[in-house]
Design a protein around this motif. Sequence first.
Motif, PDB file in Angstrom:
ATOM      1  N   THR A  34      -2.215   8.747   0.585  1.00  0.00           N
ATOM      2  CA  THR A  34      -3.288   9.733   0.527  1.00  0.00           C
ATOM      3  C   THR A  34      -3.866   9.762  -0.879  1.00  0.00           C
ATOM      4  O   THR A  34      -3.195   9.389  -1.836  1.00  0.00           O
ATOM      5  CB  THR A  34      -2.779  11.129   0.947  1.00  0.00           C
ATOM      6  N   LYS A  35      -5.083  10.182  -1.002  1.00  0.00           N
ATOM      7  CA  LYS A  35      -5.740  10.219  -2.311  1.00  0.00           C
ATOM      8  C   LYS A  35      -5.444  11.494  -3.076  1.00  0.00           C
ATOM      9  O   LYS A  35      -5.659  11.568  -4.277  1.00  0.00           O
ATOM     10  CB  LYS A  35      -7.244  10.047  -2.142  1.00  0.00           C
ATOM     11  N   LYS A  36      -4.917  12.545  -2.379  1.00  0.00           N
ATOM     12  CA  LYS A  36      -4.687  13.818  -3.050  1.00  0.00           C
ATOM     13  C   LYS A  36      -3.582  14.592  -2.341  1.00  0.00           C
ATOM     14  O   LYS A  36      -3.506  14.596  -1.115  1.00  0.00           O
ATOM     15  CB  LYS A  36      -5.984  14.639  -3.040  1.00  0.00           C
ATOM     16  N   ILE A  37      -2.709  15.243  -3.140  1.00  0.00           N
ATOM     17  CA  ILE A  37      -1.746  16.191  -2.591  1.00  0.00           C
ATOM     18  C   ILE A  37      -1.901  17.498  -3.356  1.00  0.00           C
ATOM     19  O   ILE A  37      -2.207  17.494  -4.550  1.00  0.00           O
ATOM     20  CB  ILE A  37      -0.285  15.675  -2.618  1.00  0.00           C
ATOM     21  N   SER A  38      -1.686  18.593  -2.652  1.00  0.00           N
ATOM     22  CA  SER A  38      -1.942  19.916  -3.227  1.00  0.00           C
ATOM     23  C   SER A  38      -0.736  20.824  -3.096  1.00  0.00           C
ATOM     24  O   SER A  38       0.230  20.502  -2.389  1.00  0.00           O
ATOM     25  CB  SER A  38      -3.149  20.554  -2.529  1.00  0.00           C
ATOM     26  N   ILE A  39      -0.851  21.987  -3.734  1.00  0.00           N
ATOM     27  CA  ILE A  39       0.219  22.979  -3.765  1.00  0.00           C
ATOM     28  C   ILE A  39       0.854  23.161  -2.388  1.00  0.00           C
ATOM     29  O   ILE A  39       0.178  23.226  -1.373  1.00  0.00           O
ATOM     30  CB  ILE A  39      -0.290  24.328  -4.332  1.00  0.00           C
ATOM     31  N   GLY A  40       2.195  23.146  -2.391  1.00  0.00           N
ATOM     32  CA  GLY A  40       2.959  23.338  -1.167  1.00  0.00           C
ATOM     33  C   GLY A  40       3.220  22.072  -0.379  1.00  0.00           C
ATOM     34  O   GLY A  40       3.994  22.091   0.575  1.00  0.00           O
ATOM     35  N   GLU A  41       2.621  20.957  -0.771  1.00  0.00           N
ATOM     36  CA  GLU A  41       2.802  19.709  -0.025  1.00  0.00           C
ATOM     37  C   GLU A  41       3.923  18.867  -0.643  1.00  0.00           C
ATOM     38  O   GLU A  41       4.027  18.737  -1.866  1.00  0.00           O
ATOM     39  CB  GLU A  41       1.516  18.888  -0.005  1.00  0.00           C
ATOM     40  N   ASN A  42       4.736  18.303   0.235  1.00  0.00           N
ATOM     41  CA  ASN A  42       5.734  17.324  -0.177  1.00  0.00           C
ATOM     42  C   ASN A  42       5.053  15.969  -0.267  1.00  0.00           C
ATOM     43  O   ASN A  42       4.119  15.690   0.486  1.00  0.00           O
ATOM     44  CB  ASN A  42       6.879  17.243   0.844  1.00  0.00           C
ATOM     45  N   GLY A  43       5.523  15.141  -1.174  1.00  0.00           N
ATOM     46  CA  GLY A  43       4.942  13.815  -1.297  1.00  0.00           C
ATOM     47  C   GLY A  43       5.747  12.932  -2.213  1.00  0.00           C
ATOM     48  O   GLY A  43       6.858  13.283  -2.632  1.00  0.00           O
ATOM     49  N   ALA A  44       5.165  11.799  -2.515  1.00  0.00           N
ATOM     50  CA  ALA A  44       5.780  10.824  -3.409  1.00  0.00           C
ATOM     51  C   ALA A  44       4.713  10.329  -4.367  1.00  0.00           C
ATOM     52  O   ALA A  44       3.631   9.934  -3.931  1.00  0.00           O
ATOM     53  CB  ALA A  44       6.371   9.672  -2.616  1.00  0.00           C
ATOM     54  N   LEU A  45       4.999  10.379  -5.657  1.00  0.00           N
ATOM     55  CA  LEU A  45       4.068   9.898  -6.666  1.00  0.00           C
ATOM     56  C   LEU A  45       4.613   8.620  -7.289  1.00  0.00           C
ATOM     57  O   LEU A  45       5.798   8.511  -7.598  1.00  0.00           O
ATOM     58  CB  LEU A  45       3.868  10.946  -7.768  1.00  0.00           C
ATOM     59  N   VAL A  46       3.718   7.654  -7.467  1.00  0.00           N
ATOM     60  CA  VAL A  46       4.053   6.405  -8.140  1.00  0.00           C
ATOM     61  C   VAL A  46       3.180   6.330  -9.383  1.00  0.00           C
ATOM     62  O   VAL A  46       1.963   6.494  -9.304  1.00  0.00           O
ATOM     63  CB  VAL A  46       3.795   5.186  -7.222  1.00  0.00           C
ATOM     64  N   THR A  47       3.813   6.105 -10.532  1.00  0.00           N
ATOM     65  CA  THR A  47       3.094   6.025 -11.798  1.00  0.00           C
ATOM     66  C   THR A  47       3.186   4.606 -12.355  1.00  0.00           C
ATOM     67  O   THR A  47       4.062   3.827 -11.942  1.00  0.00           O
ATOM     68  CB  THR A  47       3.681   7.030 -12.811  1.00  0.00           C
ATOM     69  N   LEU A  48       2.299   4.274 -13.275  1.00  0.00           N
ATOM     70  CA  LEU A  48       2.317   2.932 -13.870  1.00  0.00           C
ATOM     71  C   LEU A  48       3.593   2.680 -14.662  1.00  0.00           C
ATOM     72  O   LEU A  48       4.100   1.567 -14.698  1.00  0.00           O
ATOM     73  CB  LEU A  48       1.098   2.726 -14.771  1.00  0.00           C
ATOM     74  N   ALA A  49       4.108   3.730 -15.294  1.00  0.00           N
ATOM     75  CA  ALA A  49       5.358   3.640 -16.064  1.00  0.00           C
ATOM     76  C   ALA A  49       6.097   4.959 -15.882  1.00  0.00           C
ATOM     77  O   ALA A  49       5.484   5.974 -15.556  1.00  0.00           O
ATOM     78  CB  ALA A  49       5.060   3.393 -17.537  1.00  0.00           C
ATOM     79  N   THR A  50       7.403   4.925 -16.076  1.00  0.00           N
ATOM     80  CA  THR A  50       8.190   6.148 -15.912  1.00  0.00           C
ATOM     81  C   THR A  50       9.468   6.085 -16.735  1.00  0.00           C
ATOM     82  O   THR A  50      10.069   5.013 -16.875  1.00  0.00           O
ATOM     83  CB  THR A  50       8.556   6.380 -14.429  1.00  0.00           C
ATOM     84  N   PRO A  51       9.914   7.216 -17.276  1.00  0.00           N
ATOM     85  CA  PRO A  51      11.228   7.278 -17.920  1.00  0.00           C
ATOM     86  C   PRO A  51      12.319   7.639 -16.903  1.00  0.00           C
ATOM     87  O   PRO A  51      13.496   7.670 -17.246  1.00  0.00           O
ATOM     88  CB  PRO A  51      11.059   8.407 -18.944  1.00  0.00           C
ATOM     89  N   PHE A  52      11.932   7.929 -15.652  1.00  0.00           N
ATOM     90  CA  PHE A  52      12.878   8.344 -14.623  1.00  0.00           C
ATOM     91  C   PHE A  52      13.723   7.157 -14.171  1.00  0.00           C
ATOM     92  O   PHE A  52      13.214   6.061 -13.952  1.00  0.00           O
ATOM     93  CB  PHE A  52      12.146   8.925 -13.408  1.00  0.00           C
ATOM     94  N   TYR A  53      15.026   7.402 -14.016  1.00  0.00           N
ATOM     95  CA  TYR A  53      15.954   6.401 -13.491  1.00  0.00           C
ATOM     96  C   TYR A  53      15.966   6.527 -11.976  1.00  0.00           C
ATOM     97  O   TYR A  53      16.114   7.623 -11.428  1.00  0.00           O
ATOM     98  CB  TYR A  53      17.364   6.643 -14.066  1.00  0.00           C
TER      99      TYR A  53
END
Length: 191
Positions: A2-21
């Motif tokens: 989807t192109k947009k997620i808003s307050i209260g919605e569950n989702g998954a975000l993919v970023t170009l870079a991340t410090p998350f393991y």
Amino acid sequence: RTKKISIGENGALVTLATPFYAESGGQLGDTGYIRNGSSVFQVVDTQKENDNHIHFGLVLSGSFSEKDKVSLEIDNARRNNLSMHHSGTHLLNGALRKILGNHVMQKASLVAPDYLRFDFSHPKSLDENEIICIEETVNNSIKSSLQVNTEILPLDEAKKTNAVAAFDEKYGDRVRVVEMGSDSTEFCGGV
């Protein structure tokens, strides 16, 4: 997708870079927050698929759209607990092999922020004395504040280090080798 997620919605975000393991090697993935101005996404899990880190969670405020510039914030207290339990798995494996013999092999593990589980091969149940000796060995290693050295090496070079490896696991062309004093040297899939 989807192109947009808003307050209260569950989702998954993919970023170009991340410090998350991302979850790997039995260690749970990082949690934390992704922010864009007043928009907040709470990350409840991080997974990896191919070369993408996927941040799963819930939009707490505002919204997120494709190509937004975001800042990422790891829950550092949780990450530190995961890191301590991850080190504990290495020390436990070293103690088991030292006390029970080199036939002991790690079969699985779970590294959580509040505990670790370690599955291993051994032909019989441990007796009380063995358990006490293993606990004392691990606790003494912890008290020694061992220097932790990590190297990422080509697989052939890593094999030459005599690091303990579960060769039924699939390793890539490069492998992480973690050394904790003389108490543990192993191939590693975690952080």
